[in-house]
Every structure is written in structure tokens, then in C-alpha cells.
Design an enzyme around this catalytic site. Structure first.
Site, PDB file in Angstrom:
ATOM      1  N   GLY A 226      87.169  40.462  22.723  1.00 56.35           N
ATOM      2  CA  GLY A 226      87.759  39.945  23.950  1.00 56.35           C
ATOM      3  C   GLY A 226      89.262  40.089  23.904  1.00 56.35           C
ATOM      4  CB  SER A 227      91.898  38.553  25.948  1.00 61.03           C
ATOM      5  OG  SER A 227      91.634  37.193  25.734  1.00 61.03           O
ATOM      6  N   GLY A 231      91.391  35.675  21.045  1.00 61.29           N
ATOM      7  CA  GLY A 231      91.173  36.028  19.635  1.00 61.29           C
ATOM      8  C   GLY A 231      92.082  35.236  18.707  1.00 61.29           C
ATOM      9  CD  GLU A 248      86.567  45.272  16.380  1.00 59.43           C
ATOM     10  OE1 GLU A 248      87.415  46.041  16.870  1.00 59.43           O
ATOM     11  OE2 GLU A 248      86.240  45.295  15.185  1.00 59.43           O
ATOM     12  CB  CYS A 282      89.006  47.561  24.331  1.00 59.55           C
ATOM     13  SG  CYS A 282      87.564  48.386  23.679  1.00 59.55           S
TER      14      CYS A 282
HETATM   15  P1  NAP Z   1      88.265  36.963  27.124  1.00 60.21           P
HETATM   16  O1  NAP Z   1      88.741  36.263  28.333  1.00 60.21           O
HETATM   17  O2  NAP Z   1      88.980  36.737  25.850  1.00 60.21           O
HETATM   18  O3  NAP Z   1      86.713  36.537  26.975  1.00 60.21           O
HETATM   19  C1  NAP Z   1      85.881  37.085  25.995  1.00 60.21           C
HETATM   20  C2  NAP Z   1      84.785  36.090  25.662  1.00 60.21           C
HETATM   21  O4  NAP Z   1      85.354  34.921  25.079  1.00 60.21           O
HETATM   22  C3  NAP Z   1      83.986  35.615  26.871  1.00 60.21           C
HETATM   23  O5  NAP Z   1      82.645  35.412  26.514  1.00 60.21           O
HETATM   24  C4  NAP Z   1      84.669  34.280  27.182  1.00 60.21           C
HETATM   25  O6  NAP Z   1      83.851  33.393  27.926  1.00 60.21           O
HETATM   26  C5  NAP Z   1      84.933  33.760  25.790  1.00 60.21           C
HETATM   27  N1  NAP Z   1      85.984  32.757  25.687  1.00 60.21           N
HETATM   28  C6  NAP Z   1      86.988  32.487  26.559  1.00 60.21           C
HETATM   29  N2  NAP Z   1      87.758  31.481  26.084  1.00 60.21           N
HETATM   30  C7  NAP Z   1      87.248  31.125  24.893  1.00 60.21           C
HETATM   31  C8  NAP Z   1      87.607  30.145  23.915  1.00 60.21           C
HETATM   32  N3  NAP Z   1      88.667  29.331  24.068  1.00 60.21           N
HETATM   33  N4  NAP Z   1      86.863  30.048  22.796  1.00 60.21           N
HETATM   34  C9  NAP Z   1      85.799  30.864  22.596  1.00 60.21           C
HETATM   35  N5  NAP Z   1      85.397  31.796  23.505  1.00 60.21           N
HETATM   36  C10 NAP Z   1      86.116  31.928  24.627  1.00 60.21           C
HETATM   37  O7  NAP Z   1      88.197  38.535  27.346  1.00 60.21           O
HETATM   38  P2  NAP Z   1      87.572  39.324  28.588  1.00 60.21           P
HETATM   39  O8  NAP Z   1      88.489  39.216  29.735  1.00 60.21           O
HETATM   40  O9  NAP Z   1      86.146  38.930  28.746  1.00 60.21           O
HETATM   41  O10 NAP Z   1      87.577  40.826  28.026  1.00 60.21           O
HETATM   42  C11 NAP Z   1      88.635  41.705  28.193  1.00 60.21           C
HETATM   43  C12 NAP Z   1      89.376  41.854  26.877  1.00 60.21           C
HETATM   44  O11 NAP Z   1      88.480  42.284  25.866  1.00 60.21           O
HETATM   45  C13 NAP Z   1      90.451  42.918  26.934  1.00 60.21           C
HETATM   46  O12 NAP Z   1      91.600  42.453  26.292  1.00 60.21           O
HETATM   47  C14 NAP Z   1      89.838  44.073  26.159  1.00 60.21           C
HETATM   48  O13 NAP Z   1      90.770  44.955  25.578  1.00 60.21           O
HETATM   49  C15 NAP Z   1      89.055  43.348  25.131  1.00 60.21           C
HETATM   50  N6  NAP Z   1      87.988  44.193  24.566  1.00 60.21           N
HETATM   51  C16 NAP Z   1      88.150  44.646  23.287  1.00 60.21           C
HETATM   52  C17 NAP Z   1      87.191  45.483  22.724  1.00 60.21           C
HETATM   53  C18 NAP Z   1      87.336  45.975  21.316  1.00 60.21           C
HETATM   54  O14 NAP Z   1      86.333  46.364  20.720  1.00 60.21           O
HETATM   55  N7  NAP Z   1      88.526  45.998  20.733  1.00 60.21           N
HETATM   56  C19 NAP Z   1      86.088  45.859  23.480  1.00 60.21           C
HETATM   57  C20 NAP Z   1      85.972  45.395  24.788  1.00 60.21           C
HETATM   58  C21 NAP Z   1      86.930  44.546  25.313  1.00 60.21           C
HETATM   59  P3  NAP Z   1      83.882  33.363  29.538  1.00 60.21           P
HETATM   60  O15 NAP Z   1      83.421  34.708  29.998  1.00 60.21           O
HETATM   61  O16 NAP Z   1      82.954  32.283  29.868  1.00 60.21           O
HETATM   62  O17 NAP Z   1      85.304  33.096  29.913  1.00 60.21           O
END
Ligand code: NAP
Length: 492
Positions: A226-227, A231, A248, A282
Site C-alpha cells: 500500500g502507500s 507502511g 511493498e 506502483c
Molecule cells: P493504502 O491507503 O495504504 O491502503 C492499503 C491497505 O491498507 C488497504 O487495505 C487499507 O484499507 C489498509 N489500511 C489503511 N490504513 C491502515 C492502517 N492505519 N493500518 C492498517 N491498514 C490500513 O494504499 P492504497 O491507496 O490502497 O494503494 C495505493 C498505494 O499502494 C500506492 O502508494 C502504490 O504505490 C502502493 N502499491 C505498492 C505496490 C508494491 O508492490 N510496491 C503494489 C501496489 C500498490 P482500506 O482500503 O480500508 O483503507
């Protein structure tokens, strides 16, 4: 419109409060499904059921665990088209890409199933006679998995399958924007014969549900994609009880186009890298660093090609680009376009909301005259916005490429082998492509990044198993007498 439940201890159950949230199609804004908002208590039950299931699952010979995964892979294959169409509706990516996402899940499932007959350790000689040394792999225990919405099936499968074959039991929280594919995946694994309690699914709000997984002391490891912001938070919180964490995170991936490159090939690659999945990968290419000698012709031809991209519903095979995932993402991308203009970059194409449907469509957007330190060239936008930056030399291009906090993927287009090897050596990213865009990972190679893209772990490939196993070192002394390492060793 269907309502879905949590999956805990082999049963579909309502959340403790019965509260729900809605899941929308981002292209049409139609309501697709209603899901449970799990509570901290629900997460606790999920963790307890995973803990209960651990002894029996981890004791099952790994090749037999693999058989369940093989069956699941076959079922994923049989249902590929249905799953792909569901994904396009729930996430917005065009059907061709959704099929790729499902295929990635199929591939990793077969790959992990095969690992059931490997899970390799090492054997080495001992420094003493009549002594045998080896390492074996053991599961970690209860593992928490938290995934984003941009690869709704592939990313969960990248975590679930290696974690299962390694003998762990799981509590899995998918992104709230794309829970339906996760529900399908859990159903398939259950149908394939996964025993109750081994895989538990909890849907709901990130802070509450994800947070409860991270804070639960019985969860021994968390695998998160995720973000960067989330992370960092998870990493801090999980360190309180020394959980193993793999992260990641984001990217700001560059493509370098040298003056000796095949220009048409480079334009094809940048188009796919920047606007594939509406820029919501990502590994998306959000910066292209072009040699000054070919800049004018590159820009002209690239803009011409971008103008031809067709926005629309991804179910229509003629569509090139679907919508953004949600309104928050649309606002973020719009905000970055304003920032780019304020910073003095030239908006050469796009920059507005668009599309034939009511959903979250945004034009493919190109900024030229971008300097490497502008925010649009430094921060992850996660949308169809490309910054074109000019350069005089390969060394400067590499410095620009490395000047961001992230280090996931990078690419160079060149027909000069010296340039290619210099780029492989100097680009500070976990993945480098030569004459291909920044996207296109294959599941049997390690995937992950340097710097703020993560904490050094890699998914997929042989590293997939490393993420989900502990190594035990075994010394087996069959000499029948006390032999002291370093002390009783004959020195020559
Ligand atoms: P995100 O907002 O960080 O959310 C990712 C996951 O974490 C979701 O299931 C979210 O739940 C959960 N989450 C949110 N707040 C949390 C907390 N405080 N504690 C634990 N879990 C929590 O990221 P996103 O917007 O879904 O994804 C986009 C990001 O992912 C981008 O930065 C992208 O670059 C990155 N990404 C990286 C990779 C890689 O392999 N490097 C691959 C794909 C994406 P909710 O959905 O319920 O908010």
C-alpha cells in the site's frame, strides 16, 4: 445487489455490530455490493481461529498443502473470464488488464503449489567429524495480510499462496474499494479443500481492521502492500511487539530515453507504462527523462499517440483507459495538476476530468518543461500524469532518476549496450527494464524496491518463501562425544 459476510473459522458471518459499507463501480458509480464492517472483536476471533488451525495446517506435509493450491489454481483458470469481468466492474481497469491480473494470480498459485515439493533448505559440511549441518524452513505462525485495490486478485494471491504453502495460517484484510475479488479467492480456496480457520477474511475500514491486525500480539508477521504513509505507520506499530513486517510501498518510476533509442518502441513503452491501469500501478512510469537531441520529436509524437487513447468502460474491448478508483483519488490527481501548473511546468495535454460515463475519469495528462525537483516529478501521484524531463547525458539522467525517495522500478530505452549496463549498475531501484517500460513483472522473479519503497523484502520468485518462513539451523552430532565448535577443531 448482494451482501457479503466475513469469513471466520470456515463460516460466513456478520460483523459484531452488523454494520456494513458499500462497494461501487468506479466507471458507472453503480452500487455493486454491501460488505461487513468488521470490528476489533471480529479481528480477534479471526486471529484466534487462525491460531487454532495452525498446528494441524503446519503439520500437514507441504506437498499435500500444495495439492489444495493446485486445485485452486485450476479453479481460478476455469473462472478466469468471470473473475476478470468482475474486476473490471469493481476496480475499473480495462478487461485486457483485468485478465492479466487474474493470470498473475493463477501463475503465482501454480508456482507456490510447486514450492510444496521444494521449500529448500541448505546442507553444509561441519568443521568437525561426525557432525551434520542443515537449515530447514518453518512457518512463522499467524500472519496478517493487508492489500491495496489496484491489483485486487494478483496482490492478495502473491501473499496468500506463498504464506499458505509455507504452513502459516492467515488473517486477510483486502482494500475496501475492491473486496469482491478477495471474497471469490477465499471461496475458491475453501472449495479447493482449505481446512477451516486456515484463511480468515475480515473486511472493513483500514484503521480499525488493519490496525487491529497490526496490534494483535498473536499475529507474528504482517505483510503489507500500500502507500508509504500507511507502511511507515504499520512498521512503527508492529515494532512494539517485534513482529516481522514486509512492506511493498509506492514508486515514482522513471523511463530514460536515450538519443540512440528506437523511438517508436520507446513511445509504445512510455504510453503503456504511464497510462496503463490509468497510472494506478506502483510500477507506473510517471517520469520520462528524454535526451535533448530527440526531445522535440519524442514530445510531438508522444502527444499525438496520447490523443488517440479512448477513455470509457473497461468492459468495452475498444477502451484504452478506465476510470480512477474513487473520488478521493480523482481529487488527488486534479490537485497535482494544479500544483504542476503553479510550479511552472507546461501542461501539454489533458489535465481535466473526462469520460463518457459518470465515473471517476481523468484525461491522460502530459507535463513538459518539468524540472526534476518539482513536486510532480518527486511525489507519487498514482494517476495518469506523466512528467517529461530533458537531459544532456546518461549520467545526468541517472542522477535525476535516483533523485526521488522511492526505488521500485526503472527503465532505459537505448540501443547502446554500454548505456544499458551503466543503467543496470547505477539505477537505484529493485527492478530495471531495458527496452521495456517500468511495468510487467513476472511471478517467478523477486519483486520489490529500494529506499522508501519498502523495508528490503521481496515478494514472488524464490523470495516469496523467504517472506513467510523462519529458518532453523540444525546441528546433528553423531560422534557420541562432546565436540566443542571452534575449540576442538583441528587447526592446520
Ligand atoms: P493504502 O491507503 O495504504 O491502503 C492499503 C491497505 O491498507 C488497504 O487495505 C487499507 O484499507 C489498509 N489500511 C489503511 N490504513 C491502515 C492502517 N492505519 N493500518 C492498517 N491498514 C490500513 O494504499 P492504497 O491507496 O490502497 O494503494 C495505493 C498505494 O499502494 C500506492 O502508494 C502504490 O504505490 C502502493 N502499491 C505498492 C505496490 C508494491 O508492490 N510496491 C503494489 C501496489 C500498490 P482500506 O482500503 O480500508 O483503507
Amino acid at each position: 445487489m448482494q451482501e457479503y459476510k466475513l469469513f471466520i473459522n470456515g463460516e460466513w458471518v456478520e460483523s459484531g455490530t452488523g454494520e456494513t459499507f458499500d462497494d461501487f463501480n468506479p466507471a458507472t458509480l453503480e452500487l455493486m455490493a454491501r460488505l461487513q464492517k468488521a470490528t476489533v472483536n471480529d479481528v480477534q476471533h479471526a486471529v484466534e481461529s487462525a491460531e487454532e488451525a495452525f498446528d494441524s495446517w503446519s503439520s500437514k506435509p507441504a506437498p499435500l498443502r500444495g495439492k489444495i493450491l493446485f486445485r485452486a489454481a485450476q479453479m481460478l483458470e476455469e473462472r478466469k473470464e468471470k473473475l476478470s469481468r468482475l474486476m473490471t466492474q469493481e476496480m475499473g481497469k480495462i478487461l485486457k488488464e483485468a485478465r492479466g491480473d487474474v493470470q498473475e494470480a493463477i501463475d503465482i498459485t501454480y508456482y507456490a503449489a510447486g514450492e510444496g515439493r521444494r521449500l529448500l533448505g541448505e546442507t553444509t559440511p561441519s568443521e568437525m567429524p561426525d557432525k551434520f549441518c542443515m537449515t530447514i524452513r518453518r512457518p512463522i505462525g499467524v500472519v496478517g495480510l493487508i492489500t491495496p485495490w489496484n491489483f485486487p486478485l494478483a496482490i492478495p494471491a502473491w501473499k496468500i499462496m506463498p504464506a499458505l504453502i509455507s504452513g502459516n495460517t492467515l488473517v486477510f484484510k483486502p482494500a475496501s474499494d475492491t473486496p469482491l475479488l478477495s471474497i471469490e479467492l477465499v471461496s475458491i480456496l475453501t472449495e479447493a479443500g482449505l481446512p477451516k480457520g486456515v484463511l480468515n477474511l475480515v473486511t472493513g475500514e483500514g484503521n480499525t481492521v488493519g490496525g487491529a491486525i497490526v496490534h494483535n500480539k498473536k499475529v507474528r508477521a504482517v505483510s503489507f502492500t500500500g502507500s508509504m504513509e500507511t507502511g511507515i505507520r504499520i512498521s512503527r506499530e508492529a515494532s512494539n511487539d517485534m513482529k516481522r513486517v514486509s512492506l511493498e510501498l509506492g514508486g515514482k518510476n522513471p523511463i530514460i530515453v536515450m538519443d540512440d533509442a528506437d523511438l517508436e518502441l520507446a513511445i509504445d513503452g512510455v504510453l503503456w507504462g504511464a497510462f496503463g491501469t490509468t497510472g494506478q500501478r506502483c510500477t507506473a512510469a510517471s517520469r520520462v527523462i528524454v535526451h535533448k537531441k530527440i526531445l522535440a520529436v519524442f514530445q510531438k509524437r508522444f502527444i499525438e499517440r496520447t490523443k488517440k487513447l479512448k477513455l470509457g468502460n473497461g468492459l468495452d474491448e475498444r477502451t484504452d483507459m478506465g476510470p480512477l478508483i474513487n473520488n478521493q483519488q480523482l481529487q488527488k490527481v486534479t490537485g497535482y495538476v494544479d500544483i504542476g501548473i503553479e510550479e511552472g511546468a507546461k501542461l501539454a495535454f489533458g489535465g481535466k476530468t473526462a469520460g463518457p460515463l459518470p465515473g471517476y475519469f481523468f484525461e491522460p495528462t502530459i507535463f513538459t518543461d518539468v524540472s526534476p525537483d518539482m513536486r510532480i516529478a518527486q511525489e507519487e501521484i498514482f494517476g495518469p500524469v506523466l512528467s517529461i524531463i530533458s537531459t544532456d547525458s546518461l549520467n545526468e539522467a541517472i542522477d535525476i532518476a535516483n533523485s526521488v525517495v522511492y526505488g521500485l522500478s526503472s527503465s532505459i530505452y537505448t540501443d547502446n549496450i554500454r548505456n544499458a549496463f551503466k543503467a543496470i549498475e547505477k539505477l537505484d531501484t529493485g527492478i530495471t527494464y531495458i527496452n521495456a517500460p517500468t511495468i510487467g513483472a513476472e511471478i517467478h522473479l523477486p519483486f520489490g524496491g529500494t529506499k522508501a519503497t519498502g523495508n528490503g523484502t521481496r515478494e514472488a520468485g524464490t523470495t516469496a518463501i523467504e517472506e513467510f518462513t523462519e529458518i532453523k539451523t540444525v546441528y546433528f552430532d553423531y560422534s557420541g562425544k562432546l565436540q566443542k565448535a571452534q575449540i576442538d577443531v583441528e587447526q592446520v
